[in-house]
Scaffold this active site. Structure first.
Site, PDB file in Angstrom:
ATOM      1  N   PHE A 130      13.797   4.327  10.775  1.00  0.00           N
ATOM      2  CA  PHE A 130      12.271   3.816  10.362  1.00  0.00           C
ATOM      3  C   PHE A 130      11.422   5.103  10.249  1.00  0.00           C
ATOM      4  CE2 PHE A 130       8.259   2.149  10.536  1.00  0.00           C
ATOM      5  CZ  PHE A 130       8.421   0.928   9.482  1.00  0.00           C
ATOM      6  N   VAL A 131      10.901   5.163   8.959  1.00  0.00           N
ATOM      7  CA  VAL A 131      10.012   6.507   8.793  1.00  0.00           C
ATOM      8  C   VAL A 131       8.737   6.188   8.399  1.00  0.00           C
ATOM      9  CG1 VAL A 131      12.214   7.645   8.077  1.00  0.00           C
ATOM     10  CG2 VAL A 131      10.586   6.154   6.271  1.00  0.00           C
TER      11      VAL A 131
ATOM     12  N   LYS B 190      17.382   3.426   1.355  1.00  0.00           N
ATOM     13  CA  LYS B 190      18.192   3.450   2.578  1.00  0.00           C
ATOM     14  C   LYS B 190      19.503   2.352   1.952  1.00  0.00           C
ATOM     15  CE  LYS B 190      14.559   2.706   5.944  1.00  0.00           C
ATOM     16  NZ  LYS B 190      14.131   2.103   7.050  1.00  0.00           N
TER      17      LYS B 190
ATOM     18  N   ASP C  63       7.476   2.591  -2.735  1.00  0.00           N
ATOM     19  CA  ASP C  63       7.649   3.730  -1.387  1.00  0.00           C
ATOM     20  C   ASP C  63       9.096   3.628  -0.955  1.00  0.00           C
ATOM     21  OD1 ASP C  63       7.406   1.276  -0.320  1.00  0.00           O
ATOM     22  OD2 ASP C  63       6.016   1.781   1.310  1.00  0.00           O
TER      23      ASP C  63
ATOM     24  N   LYS D  29       0.903  -1.131   0.152  1.00  0.00           N
ATOM     25  CA  LYS D  29      -0.029   0.070   0.032  1.00  0.00           C
ATOM     26  C   LYS D  29       0.915   1.305  -0.005  1.00  0.00           C
ATOM     27  CE  LYS D  29      -3.195  -2.296   3.012  1.00  0.00           C
ATOM     28  NZ  LYS D  29      -3.777  -2.312   4.425  1.00  0.00           N
TER      29      LYS D  29
ATOM     30  N   ASP E  96       3.536   3.737   6.504  1.00  0.00           N
ATOM     31  CA  ASP E  96       2.933   3.070   7.917  1.00  0.00           C
ATOM     32  C   ASP E  96       3.760   2.489   8.905  1.00  0.00           C
ATOM     33  OD1 ASP E  96       3.281   0.794   6.521  1.00  0.00           O
ATOM     34  OD2 ASP E  96       1.815  -0.135   8.198  1.00  0.00           O
TER      35      ASP E  96
ATOM     36  N   ASP F  31      14.675  -0.925   1.579  1.00  0.00           N
ATOM     37  CA  ASP F  31      15.507  -1.058   2.631  1.00  0.00           C
ATOM     38  C   ASP F  31      16.190  -2.118   2.273  1.00  0.00           C
ATOM     39  OD1 ASP F  31      15.925  -1.191   5.374  1.00  0.00           O
ATOM     40  OD2 ASP F  31      14.262  -2.599   5.844  1.00  0.00           O
TER      41      ASP F  31
HETATM   42  P1  5GP Z   1      12.591  -4.566   1.828  1.00  0.00           P
HETATM   43  O1  5GP Z   1      12.035  -5.753   1.330  1.00  0.00           O
HETATM   44  O2  5GP Z   1      13.478  -3.391   0.916  1.00  0.00           O
HETATM   45  O3  5GP Z   1      13.394  -4.585   3.003  1.00  0.00           O
HETATM   46  O4  5GP Z   1      11.467  -3.719   2.286  1.00  0.00           O
HETATM   47  C1  5GP Z   1      10.655  -2.900   1.698  1.00  0.00           C
HETATM   48  C2  5GP Z   1       9.316  -2.820   2.308  1.00  0.00           C
HETATM   49  O5  5GP Z   1       9.336  -2.565   3.732  1.00  0.00           O
HETATM   50  C3  5GP Z   1       8.657  -1.441   1.879  1.00  0.00           C
HETATM   51  O6  5GP Z   1       7.954  -1.512   0.676  1.00  0.00           O
HETATM   52  C4  5GP Z   1       8.022  -0.916   3.370  1.00  0.00           C
HETATM   53  O7  5GP Z   1       6.593  -1.626   3.174  1.00  0.00           O
HETATM   54  C5  5GP Z   1       8.776  -1.522   4.350  1.00  0.00           C
HETATM   55  N1  5GP Z   1       9.996  -0.720   4.930  1.00  0.00           N
HETATM   56  C6  5GP Z   1      11.140  -1.038   4.944  1.00  0.00           C
HETATM   57  N2  5GP Z   1      11.725   0.470   5.524  1.00  0.00           N
HETATM   58  C7  5GP Z   1      10.888   1.151   6.113  1.00  0.00           C
HETATM   59  C8  5GP Z   1      10.483   2.338   6.827  1.00  0.00           C
HETATM   60  O8  5GP Z   1      11.475   3.081   7.117  1.00  0.00           O
HETATM   61  N3  5GP Z   1       9.142   2.868   7.074  1.00  0.00           N
HETATM   62  C9  5GP Z   1       8.120   2.090   6.778  1.00  0.00           C
HETATM   63  N4  5GP Z   1       7.049   2.468   7.179  1.00  0.00           N
HETATM   64  N5  5GP Z   1       8.186   0.992   5.889  1.00  0.00           N
HETATM   65  C10 5GP Z   1       9.301   0.467   5.546  1.00  0.00           C
END
Ligand code: 5GP
Length: 170
Positions: free
Chosen positions: A144-145, A123, A92, A35, A151, A95
């Site tokens: 974490f934002v 990040k 969005d 979302k 959210d 990470d």
């Molecule tokens: P990844 O697979 O790159 O570790 O994580 C991606 C997903 O983790 C993003 O699409 C998001 O939903 C969530 N996420 C990662 N870091 C953050 C953050 O700082 N804040 C929020 N709200 N969601 C995050």
């Protein structure tokens, strides 16, 4: 506050222009990752002066509220026919890069004409998978934002600015 609505507005305009420049011909398919990308995507589509088609995918990774487990599942796929179409995947935040890597593998199997990535936030210090992001809004640290679609346990998505809710643990 980490990033203001005004900073976001200006940056989204620039990203929209860059996307339009890289896709000078014909129609473009934008695939938003729900979302979290809903607000970014809504602003981005109005900043790309091109004929567009839109769809969404929903991905989920198991884990706690703020950490991914590394296991990603596709909860809802796009139904738009993207074979032969230039595609921009709109995220969005990147990470670890695990969700993005998974979605790129998935979309590539549908044989788009090209596949690029736009992410509002990145990040880089947390990447665990090698991913290329063609259009990055802002590079941030490990915090974490929330806000502007992002959210914490489904809250704060409606905030127009981006805030840090928890500093990285030492
Ligand atoms: P990844 O697979 O790159 O570790 O994580 C991606 C997903 O983790 C993003 O699409 C998001 O939903 C969530 N996420 C990662 N870091 C953050 C953050 O700082 N804040 C929020 N709200 N969601 C995050």
């Amino acid at each position: 506050m980490l990033i203001s609505a005004e900073q976001i507005r200006r940056r989204v305009e620039e990203l929209g222009e860059a996307i339009a420049k890289d896709h000078p011909h014909g129609s473009l398919c934008l695939i938003g990752v729900l979302k979290g990308s809903f607000m970014f995507l809504a602003d981005l589509v109005r900043a790309v002066p091109r004929s567009l088609r839109l769809d969404f995918v929903t991905a989920a990774s198991y884990g706690s509220a703020t950490e991914t487990s590394g296991e990603v599942r596709l909860l809802q796929d796009a139904t738009l026919e993207i074979s032969g179409c230039p595609v921009v995947l709109v995220e969005d935040i990147v990470d670890t890069g695990i969700t993005l890597g998974f979605l790129l593998d998935h979309l590539r199997s549908k044989r788009p004409a090209s596949l690029r990535v736009a992410a509002l936030l990145d990040k880089p210090a947390r990447h665990r998978r090698d991913v290329t992001i063609d259009y990055v809004g802002f590079r941030i640290g490990e915090e974490f934002v929330v806000g502007y679609g992002l959210d914490l346990a489904e809250e704060y998505r409606q905030l127009p600015d981006i805030y840090v809710v928890r500093q990285p643990q030492a």
